[in-house]
Every structure is written in C-alpha cells, then in structure tokens.
Write a protein that holds these residues in place. Structure first.
Motif, short mmCIF file in Angstrom:
data_model
loop_
_atom_site.label_atom_id
_atom_site.label_comp_id
_atom_site.label_asym_id
_atom_site.label_seq_id
_atom_site.Cartn_x
_atom_site.Cartn_y
_atom_site.Cartn_z
N THR A 20 22.78 -32.46 -8.85
CA THR A 20 21.84 -31.43 -9.31
C THR A 20 21.42 -31.69 -10.75
O THR A 20 20.24 -31.62 -11.09
CB THR A 20 22.46 -30.03 -9.19
OG1 THR A 20 22.76 -29.75 -7.82
CG2 THR A 20 21.53 -28.96 -9.74
N GLU A 23 19.06 -34.80 -10.84
CA GLU A 23 17.74 -34.54 -10.28
C GLU A 23 16.92 -33.61 -11.18
O GLU A 23 15.71 -33.82 -11.36
CB GLU A 23 17.85 -33.96 -8.88
CG GLU A 23 18.31 -34.97 -7.85
CD GLU A 23 18.19 -34.46 -6.42
OE1 GLU A 23 17.47 -33.44 -6.21
OE2 GLU A 23 18.81 -35.05 -5.54
N ARG A 132 17.70 -23.47 -3.40
CA ARG A 132 17.60 -24.11 -2.09
C ARG A 132 16.25 -23.80 -1.46
O ARG A 132 15.63 -22.77 -1.76
CB ARG A 132 18.72 -23.61 -1.16
CG ARG A 132 20.12 -23.94 -1.66
CD ARG A 132 21.18 -23.48 -0.66
NE ARG A 132 22.52 -23.66 -1.20
CZ ARG A 132 23.18 -24.82 -1.20
NH1 ARG A 132 22.60 -25.89 -0.69
NH2 ARG A 132 24.39 -24.91 -1.71
N PRO A 133 15.77 -24.69 -0.56
CA PRO A 133 14.52 -24.39 0.17
C PRO A 133 14.59 -23.02 0.85
O PRO A 133 15.62 -22.65 1.40
CB PRO A 133 14.45 -25.52 1.20
CG PRO A 133 15.21 -26.66 0.56
CD PRO A 133 16.33 -26.00 -0.19
N TRP A 135 14.17 -20.19 -0.83
CA TRP A 135 14.71 -19.24 -1.80
C TRP A 135 13.87 -17.97 -1.86
O TRP A 135 12.67 -17.97 -1.60
CB TRP A 135 14.78 -19.87 -3.19
CG TRP A 135 13.49 -20.48 -3.66
CD1 TRP A 135 13.06 -21.77 -3.46
CD2 TRP A 135 12.45 -19.83 -4.39
NE1 TRP A 135 11.84 -21.95 -4.03
CE2 TRP A 135 11.43 -20.79 -4.60
CE3 TRP A 135 12.27 -18.55 -4.88
CZ2 TRP A 135 10.26 -20.50 -5.29
CZ3 TRP A 135 11.10 -18.26 -5.57
CH2 TRP A 135 10.12 -19.23 -5.77
N GLU A 170 12.78 -25.99 -6.57
CA GLU A 170 13.33 -26.03 -5.21
C GLU A 170 13.87 -27.42 -4.92
O GLU A 170 13.19 -28.42 -5.09
CB GLU A 170 12.24 -25.69 -4.19
CG GLU A 170 12.74 -25.62 -2.77
CD GLU A 170 11.66 -25.15 -1.81
OE1 GLU A 170 11.27 -25.95 -0.93
OE2 GLU A 170 11.21 -24.00 -1.94
N MET A 171 15.12 -27.49 -4.50
CA MET A 171 15.76 -28.78 -4.26
C MET A 171 16.83 -28.64 -3.19
O MET A 171 17.35 -27.54 -2.95
CB MET A 171 16.36 -29.33 -5.56
CG MET A 171 17.33 -28.40 -6.24
SD MET A 171 17.56 -28.76 -8.01
CE MET A 171 17.90 -30.51 -7.97
N THR A 172 17.14 -29.74 -2.54
CA THR A 172 18.18 -29.75 -1.52
C THR A 172 19.52 -29.92 -2.21
O THR A 172 19.86 -31.02 -2.66
CB THR A 172 17.95 -30.88 -0.50
OG1 THR A 172 16.66 -30.71 0.09
CG2 THR A 172 19.01 -30.85 0.58
#
Length: 210
Positions: A20, A23, A132-133, A135, A170-172
């Motif tokens: 995290t 990224e 998270r996607p 959200w 937004e991130m995985t």
C-alpha cells in the motif's frame, strides 16, 4: 518535493502495509513515503510489542527501497502520541510550502471525528485515503459534511498546495492483517511470505508474539 506519511502500529509490519505504501507513493508522485510506527497511541489500545521492536521491524522491511523511509519520530516521543502533534512537528520542520500527505484507511476516515483536534489535520497536510473498490464514504454526520467541503478527484492538486485537500485513492488492498500474523505466531505457524524474511527472522530471534 512531496512527502507521504503512513502511520500505524505495525505490530508487526507486513506486505499489506508495504505494498500500500509503495503504490500510494508511486500513484501520487511522492518523493518519499515515511512509514511511521506509533509510540503510545492515545486513541487506541496500546500495541502488544514495544515501539523499539516495531520500529526495528519497519526499518528492516524497507531496507533497500530508497523511497520508503522508516520514521521514528513518534517512537522517540515520550508520553501518548497524537497525529495532530506529529503533523505539527512535520510542518514546523518542513516549512509552509512542502506538500505533505497523511495516508489513512477508509475505516480511519469514517471515525476521524474521534481523533484529537481532528479538524486541524487538514490544515497541516492533505489527507489521502486508501480505499478498496466499491468504497462508500459517510453520507450523514459531521465527518460527511467535512468531507464534502474538501474532497478532490484530481490527485495532481495534492502537489500544488501544502495541505487542505482530501483525496480517496481506490486500490486493491492485500487481505493481510497484523492480527492474523500475531495469531499464527502464537499458534506456532509460519508467517513467511506475509512479511519480509528479515522481519520473520527478527521476530524469531526476539521471540515476539509467542
């Protein structure tokens, strides 16, 4: 220059934290991301492991990654540590023009009004939320009203001002939790590949979480 500040207990640090942080730094165009273990957090239960151990593990975890920095400023501070005090120290050291980005999770944003002097945070740094996607932000209450006035959708604005904006990235996020690592260690199970080998070796050498 633009700096990210990613705090937490890191009890212990794991690949979810590290990925995290990496990224976010790359996506936002930050020059460095500081991973900052809390000392004695005033807003939550104290970590199981000493601040010195937790900082040492973060230091080992980011060794060799030049843009990730282990930051010990809260570990060195005596007494309870609060984010607003840490950001005030950062701003005093960095000056008034350097963009600072405080990186938090969506769970922290939802409960931001429980933090000490929470309304002052945005004046000291941008707030970047790793989400998270799918959200969902609060829609009612004082946090929702506060978000509405500060949310931006263009990340580029974060590098054009020292503070003042809220951005949701937004991130995985990797489904790894420090609680799971501690439980595994307590049960005598391996946590290898869930945290860097140097951290695994440190935990074993010092008999942590066992």
């Amino acid at each position: 220059m633009a700096i990210g500040i990613f705090g937490g207990t890191f009890d212990p640090v794991h690949i979810g934290h590290l990925r995290t942080a990496l990224e976010l730094r790359e996506h936002l165009g930050l020059d460095a991301m500081h991973l900052m273990p809390c000392g004695d957090p005033g807003h939550r239960t104290a970590p199981l492991t000493s601040a010195a151990h937790r900082f040492a593990m973060v230091e080992l975890a980011v060794a060799g990654e030049k843009n990730l920095v282990a930051d010990d400023r809260e570990v060195r501070r005596s007494g309870q540590t609060w984010t607003v005090d840490t950001l005030s120290q950062w701003r005093a050291e960095a000056g008034t023009e350097l963009p600072l980005c405080l990186c938090i999770g969506m769970d922290s944003l939802v409960h931001l009004n429980t933090w000490k002097r929470w309304r002052e945070l945005i004046g000291l740094a941008h707030i970047v939320v790793a989400a998270r996607p799918g959200w969902v932000v609060p829609t009612t209450g004082e946090v929702a009203d506060w978000i509405a006035d500060r949310l931006v959708v263009d990340k580029a604005v974060l590098l054009k001002a020292p503070a003042g904006h809220l951005y949701i990235d937004e991130m995985t996020l990797l489904p790894v939790a420090a609680t799971e690592l501690r439980n595994a260690l307590h049960s005598g199970h391996s946590i290898r590949y869930l945290t860097p080998d140097a951290v695994v070796d440190y935990i074993q050498y010092h008999h942590l979480y066992q």
